[in-house]
Design an enzyme around this catalytic site. Structure first.
Site, PDB file in Angstrom:
ATOM      1  N   TYR A  42      18.015  28.329  11.780  1.00 43.58           N
ATOM      2  CA  TYR A  42      16.844  29.072  12.267  1.00 43.58           C
ATOM      3  C   TYR A  42      16.719  28.959  13.781  1.00 43.58           C
ATOM      4  O   TYR A  42      16.890  27.884  14.353  1.00 43.58           O
ATOM      5  CB  TYR A  42      15.557  28.547  11.635  1.00 43.58           C
ATOM      6  N   LYS A  48       0.843  -1.202   0.000  1.00 43.09           N
ATOM      7  CA  LYS A  48       0.000   0.000   0.000  1.00 43.09           C
ATOM      8  C   LYS A  48       0.876   1.249   0.000  1.00 43.09           C
ATOM      9  O   LYS A  48       2.078   1.174   0.274  1.00 43.09           O
ATOM     10  CB  LYS A  48      -0.910  -0.015   1.232  1.00 43.09           C
TER      11      LYS A  48
HETATM   12  C1  LIG Z   1      -0.535  -2.047   6.623  1.00 41.90           C
HETATM   13  C2  LIG Z   1      -1.169  -3.319   7.035  1.00 41.90           C
HETATM   14  C3  LIG Z   1      -0.405  -4.466   7.241  1.00 41.90           C
HETATM   15  C4  LIG Z   1       1.102  -4.453   7.173  1.00 41.90           C
HETATM   16  O1  LIG Z   1       1.593  -3.852   8.336  1.00 41.90           O
HETATM   17  P1  LIG Z   1       3.180  -3.733   8.615  1.00 41.90           P
HETATM   18  O2  LIG Z   1       3.247  -3.250  10.011  1.00 41.90           O
HETATM   19  O3  LIG Z   1       3.700  -2.730   7.631  1.00 41.90           O
HETATM   20  O4  LIG Z   1       3.764  -5.074   8.406  1.00 41.90           O
HETATM   21  C5  LIG Z   1      -1.061  -5.641   7.555  1.00 41.90           C
HETATM   22  N1  LIG Z   1      -2.403  -5.686   7.656  1.00 41.90           N
HETATM   23  C6  LIG Z   1      -3.170  -4.591   7.471  1.00 41.90           C
HETATM   24  C7  LIG Z   1      -4.649  -4.712   7.603  1.00 41.90           C
HETATM   25  C8  LIG Z   1      -2.585  -3.386   7.173  1.00 41.90           C
HETATM   26  O5  LIG Z   1      -3.345  -2.303   7.000  1.00 41.90           O
END
Ligand SMILES: *Cc1c(COP(=O)(O)O)cnc(C)c1O
Length: 349
Positions: A244, A37
């Site tokens: 800054y 994702k």
């Molecule tokens: C993003 C996600 C994962 C993967 O999680 P990680 O911590 O990056 O391994 C697994 N399951 C769901 C439902 C997610 O949204």
């Protein structure tokens, strides 16, 4: 002359190595879902799909448009992990053979219309209280309790194995599993889940951040190298303030390198003094506030340092996790915030 720019160099051999390392924790029969994702956590969705499709059993996406890009590049199973919401979307995932998640009772009427033509993952709320159907609503999903469908949940505290919520979630899942007559397949674990609770691997694990090396373990490597060049070096006396707000002050006569990268490239503006970076393979530190386009780094100890040298903000040799931990951030956020102006290079596709 080519102008300097910050660079993101992603080595997919490291991603594949990370995947093999995580697989060592899993029983043989367990399927590995690579979660890609959010543009593969900043590693490029299309390129990542092609680079890892031979070493994963399926892909996890969140949005339908991501799932469609994956399908253009692989015939492996794809799960749209946050479900779809219209009959048009259901028609499309049916046509493209994409699996989906039902996480709310409100999705039930539409999902029922497609239940004979699609694979469904039924997501339970076992205690995270984000997405998932209530335990006492599960019996309304009886017609989905088939051996091609999957019962899933997501852990809230997988990164903290001593948190009591883990056991509560496992117990709730187990009880529900017993109610669904044990026909369905099961999936609970994300990356930290695999590392901390591999005994709950079951049929599918859903691994994201660990593939990219965003967890600090000796055998996992940060697959992205984020770097930029030094465009100026200041020689300062003791007691001079830098950047800054004049936040930082030199404790001794110092050489300060100015690196051509800032928060507009995706480096965290909130990075503290002392955040580690690498210059010419030597570990050193940020000093002073991060600007939009520049970072200042103490190179007093790096005698050969000169204009044009590269400064690595994180890399296979400097875990992204050290930056996240130092600055109370998470590696996920650092990876997904690198901006579009950064030059991308991809190795070992
Ligand atoms: C993003 C996600 C994962 C993967 O999680 P990680 O911590 O990056 O391994 C697994 N399951 C769901 C439902 C997610 O949204």
């Amino acid at each position: 002359m080519i102008e300097p720019n910050s660079e993101l160099i992603i080595d997919f051999e490291l991603v594949r190595n990370n995947i093999q390392e995580i697989k060592k924790k899993l029983p043989k029969h367990c399927n590995f879902m690579g979660v890609i994702k959010s543009d593969a956590y900043g590693h490029d969705l299309k390129i990542a799909t092609n680079a890892i499709k031979d070493v994963v059993d399926g892909f996890g996406a969140v949005r339908l448009d991501e799932a469609l890009v994956i399908r253009e590049n692989s015939s492996k199973p794809i799960l749209a992990m946050q479900g779809v919401y219209s009959s048009d979307a259901y028609d499309l995932i049916k046509q493209k053979n994409i699996w989906t998640v039902v996480h709310s009772i409100s999705q039930l009427p539409l999902a029922k219309q497609y239940q004979n033509n699609l694979i469904f993952w039924i997501k339970l709320n076992t205690g995270m209280n984000r997405l998932g159907i209530k335990l006492n609503e599960l019996d309304q999903f009886k017609s989905f309790f088939t051996d091609s469908n999957v019962l899933m949940t997501h852990l809230a505290c997988a990164d903290n194995p001593s948190d009591k919520l883990n056991k509560i979630q496992f117990d709730n899942f187990e009880n529900s599993w017993n109610e669904v007559s044990k026909n369905m397949k099961r999936s609970i674990l994300n990356s930290n889940g695999v590392l901390n609770f591999p005994e709950h691997s079951y049929d599918w694990v859903r691994v994201g951040i660990a593939m990219y090396g965003g967890i600090d373990l000796p055998n996992l490597k940060t697959a992205m190298k984020f770097r930029s060049q030094i465009i100026s070096i200041q020689s300062l006396d003791a007691g001079q303030r830098i950047g800054y707000g004049g936040r930082a002050k030199t404790k001794r006569a110092s050489r300060i390198a100015i690196v051509y990268c800032g928060y507009a490239d995706g480096f965290p503006q909130t990075a503290k003094d002392g955040t580690s970076v690498l210059v010419n393979d030597r570990l050193t530190k940020i000093i002073g506030r991060v600007s939009m386009d520049l970072i200042s780094v103490d190179v007093s100890e790096i005698n050969d340092c000169k204009i044009g040298d590269w400064c690595e903000l994180w890399s296979p040799d400097l875990s992204i996790v050290q930056n996240a931990n130092k600055n109370n951030l998470i590696s996920y956020e650092l990876m997904t915030k690198i901006s579009s102006r950064v030059t991308r290079k991809y190795l070992n596709l």
